[in-house]
Write a protein that holds these residues in place. Structure first.
Motif: not given
Length: 250
Positions: A82-98
């Motif tokens: 669906v067009g979610v790159s690894e960089t985008q996923y990493h940002f959301v998962a890491t920083w928003m998750g933190s």
């Protein structure tokens, strides 16, 4: 790759035992302890700290659970499709998750402080409550540490758990467990997964069971009718066929 006996026990046997205890224990608790199926609210004893701690903990935990669902259940290929790159996923998962974990931990610390410092609340705290708080805090803190160690301070995109932990988790539901996927997982994540499994095994026997409850029947409940004992104490004029109750003669 061969898997040791310890690996099979930890990443195959323990997850299925945990799930069985969670399901069977919850059914048993609901059937034989319906009156105990509650949070045992202590709001009457203290409200100021509860007003801050409870929303922080519950909303933070809600987003933590949502992040775990996206990371463990949704395959990596789906997000890429669906067009979610690894960089985008990493940002959301890491920083928003933190951020979500920080909010949940802050709320939990407030609740623990409230329970320890408020006399009536502390007296109402059972040994099971104390054990539950240990594993709940351990699960949140170990998960936060795993994220910081392997994602925040690591180079690049950090450790890609969607290549190991996520497929292992899904393999359990397929009834085709792949414990070899967990062999090379960083120790911080292994500790977090283990503590989380112990928490879920303890879940049915604590106040955490209230998470499985929802007020589904509330909108369909029968109306509560209030009647005054005195005819003069009414909010509206009596309607035909409606007589307020009166005090019985002595």
């Amino acid at each position: 790759m061969g898997v040791s006996v310890d690996g099979i026990i930890l990443w195959v046997v323990v997850p299925y035992v945990t799930f069985a205890v969670l399901v069977v224990g919850s059914i048993w608790r609901y059937r034989y302890d319906k009156f105990g199926w509650t949070t045992r609210s202590s709001e009457l004893y203290e409200k100021r700290l509860l007003r801050w701690g409870s929303p922080l903990f519950h909303f933070g935990l809600l987003f933590v659970v949502l992040g775990h669902f996206l990371g463990l259940v949704i395959p990596k290929s789906w997000t890429e499709a669906v067009g979610v790159s690894e960089t985008q996923y990493h940002f959301v998962a890491t920083w928003m998750g933190s951020l979500a974990a920080l909010v949940a931990v802050a709320g939990l610390l407030i609740l623990i402080y409230r329970r320890r410092s408020t006399g009536p609340v502390f007296l109402a705290t059972t040994k099971t409550d104390k054990l539950m708080y240990v594993f709940l805090a351990g699960s949140l803190l170990s998960g936060a540490w795993a994220t910081v160690q392997t994602q925040v301070i690591a180079a690049g995109h950090g450790y890609d758990y969607r290549e190991t932990i996520s497929p292992w988790f899904r393999s359990l539901w397929y009834l085709q467990p792949e414990p070899a996927l967990m062999a090379g997982v960083p120790a911080a994540f292994q500790v977090h997964v283990t503590v989380a499994m112990l928490l879920f095994a303890l879940w049915p026997f604590t106040r955490l069971v209230h998470a499985f409850s929802a007020p589904v029947q509330y909108p369909f409940r029968p109306y509560v009718v209030y009647r005054s004992r005195e005819a003069s104490v009414t909010s509206r004029a009596p309607r035909p066929g409606w007589d307020p109750t009166t005090t019985p003669p002595r």
